[in-house]
Design an enzyme around this catalytic site. Sequence first.
Site, PDB file in Angstrom:
ATOM      1  CG  ASP A 411     -30.991 -29.951  11.213  1.00 37.48           C
ATOM      2  OD1 ASP A 411     -29.766 -29.930  12.104  1.00 37.48           O
ATOM      3  OD2 ASP A 411     -32.238 -30.106  11.888  1.00 37.48           O
ATOM      4  CD  GLU A 448     -26.642 -33.165  11.462  1.00 38.71           C
ATOM      5  OE1 GLU A 448     -25.688 -32.644  12.571  1.00 38.71           O
ATOM      6  OE2 GLU A 448     -27.829 -32.582  11.519  1.00 38.71           O
TER       7      GLU A 448
END
Length: 840
Positions: A411, A448
Amino acid sequence: MSRAESSKAVELHRVQSFGLLRKTVPPVDASPGIWIAREFPGFSNLKLGRGNPQPFGVSRVADNAFNFAVFCRSRGVRLCLFPPLECGTKGLLQDIAAEIVLDDNLNVTGDVWHCTVYNIPEGSLYGLKIEGVPRIILDPYAKWVVSGAKNMWKVYEGELEEVKVVSEFRETSFTSKFPGLKTLKDVKFPFRLGLISEPTVDDFDWENDKPPQLPYEDLFIYEVHVRGFTMHSSSNVLDTKRGTFLGMIDRLDYLQFLGVNCIELLPIMEFNELELCPFNELELKYSPTTNERLCNFWGYSPISFFGPMCKYSTDFLKVGVELKTLVKEVHKRGMEIILDVVYNHTADASAPFHFLNAANVWYMHDEKGPYSNLSGCGNTFNCNHPVVLELIVQSLRWWVSEYHVDGFRFDAAGILCRDQDGTVLKRPPVVEAIVKDPILKNVKLIAEAWDAGAMLDSPNYLIGCFPFGDCWLEWNGKFRDTVRHFIKGTPGMVREFAKAIGGYFDLYSKRAYGPCHSVNFIACHDGFSLYDLVAYDTKHNEANEAGNADGIDDNISWNCGVEGETQAENVNSLRRRQLRNFILALVVSRGVPMITMGDEYGHTKLGNNNTWCFDNEINYLFFGKETEQRHDYFLRFVRMAFAWRQANRLLRLRQFMSWRDVQWHGQRIDHPDWSSTSRFLAFTLKNPKDGRASIYVAFNSSSNSYEVQIPNAPEGRMWLRIVDTNLPSPNDFWSPEESNTVLLDSNSKYCMVPFSAIALHTVDPEQVVRGEPSTPNNMAINQYFNSSSILTRPVSMESLVSADLEELEEYWESFIATPLDDEQSNTDNDRTAGADMLTE
């Protein structure tokens, strides 16, 4: 000790004949040694040794002896031991069985405090006290974590344990960091302690479990929330297992039915499900529109980087075993499991790093406040400090070696690439350590590749240039935005749409896995659901208690003429077409496709694009016939589309599209329209070995209907209509036993309505036989596609002829560089004309 007894003094004494002290805890100036509470059996024989500074955390050094080591630059550290849960622990913080005051000469090496404790009762819990911190904190390296809250997410304020501050420390540095915090008395929150040893961890039988190690080009990733997957009553999972790892096992058949072979779990590291706000605002939050208690549902605020979320288990003490059971069962079915991991920030109040001299090591800082907010959630982790780097790598190793996970999705991975001052590093040490680690060598790594401080097209937006990129796949935000724009009819997107379908040569041309470095998705947990992209123009986050100010404002969505739910059939028909268009674009694009839980049947979140705080049906997966029938059997379309992809090698090649295997068209063969007004794109996929046409796909994202010229099929073959997103099910996606069979000659015409797409496949017309094989619910469609001579026979990777890099560079730089003449270009009205047409 119960809440009613919390004011009663507990007799504590130091093991080494220091007599009895009538104190609730050892005093601030207590001499080093062991102080125990008489009321808990099994702790009177504790013995203390100097210990070792490595490894961090707790480690067994003998049958009844454990070493503890923690990095901390504070002057005073104490180890607190708690009785096993079966001893009647209730409030945990009030149940200290022994407190060990460490010697700042004997038990310190550098900045590491350590000791060995002998004769600890099996199953005991532990926490840490740091000088100046008026609470017991969790060890950052605790491998198993136990929560003080008993009732999963459904805990209401009156049921929470009261946590009273019992420490006699009088330091004020803690409250000075949080000016709004006046007192900690009677603060209510579920705290965490480390479990010294999981009772059954050594007995788990992996049954020779081995990771499937699926090729990247074969992956179909499904993003799923453990609790949300089975919490709805329609899951038919036993109440005791709903929302748990074991509950997931009971519905793995659904994922196989869907064709999923890679499960990406939203965060499962221990997080505080009640944490909604900074530490100085610990009161529980409620929705202003529904009055429902809000919570941290998604889990993107970790407390621990090692412990599985204990509330995802049926028994806190067996959470590790239950997670391993899930992983083993996933592998047995030939599927992989990837963890969504959050190393970019931590929870506010519950994470231990705030109290371990965080100001100098654990977090980034800037002139705007005590902690940088490059993560978008505050508390930006200082990932490239050596101490933090080691924790991250050790955490990843733990999940691979202990739980056999197949990979990680990072993330806001842009944070991994930043120095302490926020500068983006070309060779970030933590990223290099991950890719070169021998234990992590074969796991899948997905980034990401941005963070809250990185805007599109800025140097910090790392799509296509994530460091050490040969080892990383990337969530492709450009693919997401391009496909959303093109499908809803934004002008000037044809060129970008072609690049997206072709695998983004400009981004990944120098990467080892080519277009498979791109994880392609239209929607994910964050933002609008797939259905909401076609039902809402603006976000509707009023229920979030943030005044509709949270969540992104630009969703690149189109409500098809009406905001929200409607009974207007023309609007709903258009929405169904658009849903199918999105899935077809995902299926025919080079790269690794991913969908998120619920999008396979068109789950709505009612226009809320930031549902992180809801433990209810807005975040739950639905099962059953009503779900299957939703949006004209959209679930069937999704399942068959991915089965078609898996059965056709040409749809999942690792090579970029080139002149050898793709031919671009407009409404006429060989006349693609790359002009800024064009909203139409078609292409033929060819076998790169012999150049024979195999698949034809066309997208019309305009408000006009077109008669499209169909290309020539190879001699002796015809075009079979596989997809027409305008048609109702089951003719939207062809199957031999359910659908009408439509064959088209070469150079025939096909009428495409506004906002629709088609896909054709070359076949031998004499071999098209309806109704074989006959399978319930068409579950064997993938097997049929693989075995039938109707569709292209599998093409081995070895037989494919790939263009070299120089040819590809020339191809992708030139093939859409020259605009066509005006008479060749489309002159559609603006996209909004589609809405006008629908409402006339």
